[in-house]
Design an enzyme around this catalytic site. Structure first.
Site, PDB file in Angstrom:
ATOM      1  N   CYS A  98       0.870  -1.174   0.000  1.00 17.54           N
ATOM      2  CA  CYS A  98       0.000   0.000   0.000  1.00 17.54           C
ATOM      3  C   CYS A  98       0.909   1.227   0.000  1.00 17.54           C
ATOM      4  O   CYS A  98       1.640   1.462   0.967  1.00 17.54           O
ATOM      5  CB  CYS A  98      -0.905  -0.013   1.226  1.00 17.54           C
ATOM      6  SG  CYS A  98      -1.978   1.430   1.304  1.00 17.54           S
ATOM      7  N   CYS A 257      -4.937   6.137  -4.000  1.00 15.97           N
ATOM      8  CA  CYS A 257      -4.216   4.855  -3.949  1.00 15.97           C
ATOM      9  C   CYS A 257      -2.795   5.122  -4.431  1.00 15.97           C
ATOM     10  O   CYS A 257      -2.589   5.522  -5.590  1.00 15.97           O
ATOM     11  CB  CYS A 257      -4.918   3.829  -4.839  1.00 15.97           C
ATOM     12  SG  CYS A 257      -4.073   2.238  -4.888  1.00 15.97           S
TER      13      CYS A 257
HETATM   14  N1  LIG Z   1      -6.361  -2.470  -2.262  1.00 14.16           N
HETATM   15  C1  LIG Z   1      -4.964  -2.703  -2.555  1.00 14.16           C
HETATM   16  C2  LIG Z   1      -4.059  -2.460  -1.379  1.00 14.16           C
HETATM   17  C3  LIG Z   1      -4.041  -1.031  -0.899  1.00 14.16           C
HETATM   18  C4  LIG Z   1      -3.410  -0.046  -1.885  1.00 14.16           C
HETATM   19  C5  LIG Z   1      -3.290   1.322  -1.271  1.00 14.16           C
HETATM   20  N2  LIG Z   1      -4.506   2.029  -1.101  1.00 14.16           N
HETATM   21  C6  LIG Z   1      -2.205   2.169  -1.866  1.00 14.16           C
HETATM   22  O1  LIG Z   1      -2.151   3.369  -1.493  1.00 14.16           O
HETATM   23  O2  LIG Z   1      -1.355   1.684  -2.615  1.00 14.16           O
HETATM   24  C7  LIG Z   1      -4.760  -4.153  -3.039  1.00 14.16           C
HETATM   25  O3  LIG Z   1      -5.552  -5.032  -2.667  1.00 14.16           O
HETATM   26  O4  LIG Z   1      -3.808  -4.399  -3.776  1.00 14.16           O
END
Ligand SMILES: N[C@@H](CCC[C@H](N)C(=O)O)C(=O)O
Length: 320
Positions: A98, A257
């Site tokens: 993340c 993200c």
């Molecule tokens: N939902 C993603 C993991 C989290 C990613 C995050 N929000 C970021 O900032 O990179 C997954 O399941 O790969």
């Protein structure tokens, strides 16, 4: 070389309580847990209850800070780091990485007295390998940002031309036609779709997951991007600019993200060819982050990290 400090362990909370911290990076929000001794049984049900937005604390995910020595499934590369970011999505699933979370993790380690930025960068173990965090001047607003060495970014389906668009087909609710999507691996899986303009971006309905074909084996995060052109950066070199919305695997639409921003920049640069810039500003609903794509395939993500509250959670009061 990790710059951690020797901090005194925190006192264990009373039975039935959990000490938590709430933080966010460009409004991608997390519940942080100090479990440096690896004593907590962080079940998917507990993650879902903590992340629940009305009856729980609320968050896009849970971040457990734990000594890497206590993580049986830590990859070999992560073992160089003293501290490990155990990341869980709001639905209880495990994610490899993340990008926003690792910045907030660094702010949390600093708050806990486990990292002194003046002594050097912080090494963070993750399921995607080793990540390194340092403080840098902010690009937007005042103060400091956290810059993360994000490791290698790859295009599993191969590089592509604008005319090809990608290696997948993506159907997004609210948009009339199926779009090409480009698979990008940032330690976790992404599929990036380019849209023509802000109207299309606003029209996309991300209350349901976009349908990606062929269906990715482990699921995927989906980024919708609109290129905004180029501008001169502070060093005078051209800097690309994109706007992005994201539907996250294991969560739904989030306001940012970090790994998705890296994937978006890598995809837009792949579509743009050799002349495309290396540095990209990525605007998301929750703010702006900066992505640098290095010639050797490594990426850096820089952006803010904010710790909002310290919480004393009554486990018996959380939703079942
Ligand atoms: N939902 C993603 C993991 C989290 C990613 C995050 N929000 C970021 O900032 O990179 C997954 O399941 O790969």
């Amino acid at each position: 070389m990790t710059a951690t400090t020797t901090a005194t362990p925190t006192a264990a909370p009373p039975a039935g309580r959990l000490v938590a911290t709430k933080g966010h990076g460009t409004q991608n929000d997390f519940v942080l847990l100090d479990d440096r001794d690896g004593a907590l049984d962080l079940t998917p049900a507990l993650v879902r209850a903590l992340c629940e937005r009305r009856a729980g604390v609320g968050g896009d995910g849970v971040i457990r800070l734990v000594a890497t020595a206590h993580v049986d499934d830590a990859p070999a590369a992560a073992r160089a780091a003293r501290w490990f970011m155990d990341y869980r999505n709001a639905d209880g699933s495990v994610a490899q990485m993340c990008g926003n979370g690792v910045r907030v993790f660094a702010a949390y380690a600093q708050r806990l007295g486990l990292w002194d930025p003046a002594a050097g960068p912080l090494d963070v173990g993750t399921r995607a390998g080793l990540r390194t965090v340092a403080l840098v001047p902010a690009d937007v607003g005042e103060g400091l940002w956290f810059a993360v060495g994000m490791g290698a970014v790859t295009l599993p389906g191969g590089a592509t031309a604008v005319s090809d668009g990608g290696d997948a087909h993506v159907d997004v609710a609210g948009l009339a036609v199926t779009r090409p999507g480009l698979s990008v691996d940032v330690g976790n899986p992404h599929t990036v779709v380019v849209l023509a303009d802000g109207a299309d971006l606003a029209r996309a309905d991300l209350t349901t997951a976009p349908e990606v074909a062929p269906v990715p084996h482990d699921g995927t995060n989906v980024e919708l991007v609109v290129p905004l052109g180029e501008e001169a950066g502070p060093d005078g070199h051209p800097r690309g600019h994109v706007r992005m919305r994201v539907h996250e695997r294991g969560v739904g639409e989030t306001r940012s993200c970090g790994t998705g921003a890296v994937a978006a920049a890598a995809a837009v640069r792949a579509w743009g060819g050799d002349q495309a810039p290396d540095v990209w500003l990525v605007d998301v609903p929750g703010g702006t982050v900066r992505v640098t794509l290095h010639a050797d395939g490594q990426a850096e993500l820089a952006g803010p990290a904010t710790l909002v509250a310290e919480l004393d959670v009554d486990l018996a009061a959380l939703p079942a």
